[in-house]
Write a protein that holds these residues in place. Structure first.
Motif, mmCIF file in Angstrom:
data_model
loop_
_atom_site.group_PDB
_atom_site.id
_atom_site.type_symbol
_atom_site.label_atom_id
_atom_site.label_comp_id
_atom_site.label_asym_id
_atom_site.label_seq_id
_atom_site.Cartn_x
_atom_site.Cartn_y
_atom_site.Cartn_z
ATOM 1 N N THR A 199 10.819 6.884 6.979
ATOM 2 C CA THR A 199 9.797 6.209 7.450
ATOM 3 C C THR A 199 10.161 5.061 8.468
ATOM 4 O O THR A 199 11.189 4.488 7.937
ATOM 5 C CB THR A 199 9.087 5.714 6.369
ATOM 6 O OG1 THR A 199 8.807 6.854 5.433
ATOM 7 C CG2 THR A 199 8.081 4.983 6.632
ATOM 8 N N ILE A 200 9.395 4.511 9.274
ATOM 9 C CA ILE A 200 9.657 3.517 9.876
ATOM 10 C C ILE A 200 8.552 2.553 9.376
ATOM 11 O O ILE A 200 7.601 2.778 9.474
ATOM 12 C CB ILE A 200 9.779 3.601 11.387
ATOM 13 C CG1 ILE A 200 10.089 2.258 12.108
ATOM 14 C CG2 ILE A 200 8.469 4.279 12.042
ATOM 15 C CD1 ILE A 200 10.055 2.236 13.834
ATOM 16 N N TYR A 201 9.123 1.101 9.112
ATOM 17 C CA TYR A 201 8.136 0.172 8.573
ATOM 18 C C TYR A 201 7.868 -0.778 9.922
ATOM 19 O O TYR A 201 8.567 -1.476 10.272
ATOM 20 C CB TYR A 201 8.839 -0.785 7.677
ATOM 21 C CG TYR A 201 8.672 0.235 6.317
ATOM 22 C CD1 TYR A 201 7.746 -0.178 5.399
ATOM 23 C CD2 TYR A 201 9.696 1.170 5.843
ATOM 24 C CE1 TYR A 201 7.767 0.421 4.076
ATOM 25 C CE2 TYR A 201 9.667 1.786 4.811
ATOM 26 C CZ TYR A 201 8.672 1.419 3.864
ATOM 27 O OH TYR A 201 8.259 2.153 2.675
ATOM 28 N N LEU A 202 6.559 -0.622 10.179
ATOM 29 C CA LEU A 202 6.037 -1.205 11.416
ATOM 30 C C LEU A 202 5.061 -2.424 10.993
ATOM 31 O O LEU A 202 4.906 -3.465 11.449
ATOM 32 C CB LEU A 202 5.172 -0.479 12.308
ATOM 33 C CG LEU A 202 6.433 0.492 13.041
ATOM 34 C CD1 LEU A 202 5.419 1.714 13.780
ATOM 35 C CD2 LEU A 202 7.216 0.056 13.922
ATOM 36 N N TYR A 203 4.454 -2.403 9.743
ATOM 37 C CA TYR A 203 3.304 -3.176 9.300
ATOM 38 C C TYR A 203 2.389 -3.697 10.307
ATOM 39 O O TYR A 203 2.312 -4.834 10.722
ATOM 40 C CB TYR A 203 3.981 -4.298 8.698
ATOM 41 C CG TYR A 203 4.771 -4.098 7.462
ATOM 42 C CD1 TYR A 203 4.253 -3.938 6.282
ATOM 43 C CD2 TYR A 203 6.271 -4.108 7.272
ATOM 44 C CE1 TYR A 203 4.851 -3.434 5.028
ATOM 45 C CE2 TYR A 203 6.890 -3.839 6.391
ATOM 46 C CZ TYR A 203 6.186 -3.338 5.284
ATOM 47 O OH TYR A 203 7.046 -3.148 4.062
ATOM 48 N N SER A 204 1.982 -2.694 10.787
ATOM 49 C CA SER A 204 0.830 -3.052 12.105
ATOM 50 C C SER A 204 -0.530 -2.591 11.633
ATOM 51 O O SER A 204 -1.606 -2.725 12.464
ATOM 52 C CB SER A 204 1.300 -1.847 13.264
ATOM 53 O OG SER A 204 0.883 -0.602 12.747
ATOM 54 N N GLY A 205 -0.912 -2.334 10.453
ATOM 55 C CA GLY A 205 -2.149 -2.063 10.021
ATOM 56 C C GLY A 205 -2.676 -0.685 10.304
ATOM 57 O O GLY A 205 -3.602 0.074 9.746
ATOM 58 N N ARG A 206 -1.575 0.152 10.922
ATOM 59 C CA ARG A 206 -1.673 1.759 10.680
ATOM 60 C C ARG A 206 -0.600 2.374 9.865
ATOM 61 O O ARG A 206 0.321 1.628 9.498
ATOM 62 C CB ARG A 206 -1.477 2.033 12.404
ATOM 63 C CG ARG A 206 -2.723 1.500 13.229
ATOM 64 C CD ARG A 206 -2.254 1.897 14.628
ATOM 65 N NE ARG A 206 -2.475 3.249 14.672
ATOM 66 C CZ ARG A 206 -2.663 4.235 15.559
ATOM 67 N NH1 ARG A 206 -2.311 3.632 16.935
ATOM 68 N NH2 ARG A 206 -3.053 5.443 15.549
ATOM 69 N N PRO A 207 -0.977 3.642 9.267
ATOM 70 C CA PRO A 207 0.037 4.198 8.772
ATOM 71 C C PRO A 207 1.361 4.067 9.511
ATOM 72 O O PRO A 207 1.575 4.442 10.406
ATOM 73 C CB PRO A 207 -0.375 5.678 8.568
ATOM 74 C CG PRO A 207 -1.805 5.543 8.810
ATOM 75 C CD PRO A 207 -1.975 4.317 9.847
#
Length: 121
Positions: free
Chosen positions: A11-19
């Motif tokens: 998984t890449i953690y982006l914390y963008s509001g999207r999965p």
């Protein structure tokens, strides 16, 4: 997420509001990732309990999980500190990765699965 992944996965953690993008890893890829981590210098820093990302907005790093073999720790790549972390419920070990070898491995793996990561150099 909508799509189910069999272990192992990344998984890449982006914390963008999207999965967060997730993709499968083969057991061979998991072995390759662990070989890279074993070449890194240890920070001689071991902490109790599992590692968790801070939860701030933006790109935090990568995560890999392989629960088929319970003795394998989860792998985290922490962008802010350029560190690889091997984590299990009992504790975690930290390795320094100033050359970003683990990050580059994750980026290459993601791109092979059609996941382009534009915010990483």
């Amino acid at each position: 997420m909508g799509e189910e992944f069999v272990d192992p996965f990344a998984t890449i953690y982006l914390y963008s509001g999207r999965p967060n993008p997730v993709w499968p890893l083969s057991p061979e890829q998991w072995g390759d990732l662990n070989k890279i981590i074993q070449t890194l210098p240890s920070s001689d820093n071991e902490k109790e309990g599992p590692y968790q990302f801070s939860g701030g907005l933006g790109y935090s790093g990568f995560y890999a999980h392989f629960s088929i073999i319970s003795s394998y720790p989860d792998v985290y790549y922490v962008v802010a500190n350029q560190q690889a972390v091997l984590s299990n419920p009992g504790g975690h070990r930290i390795f320094n990765d100033k050359q970003k070898l683990v990050e580059k491995w994750f980026i290459d793996s993601a791109e092979k699965h059609g996941i382009h990561i534009p915010l990483v150099d």
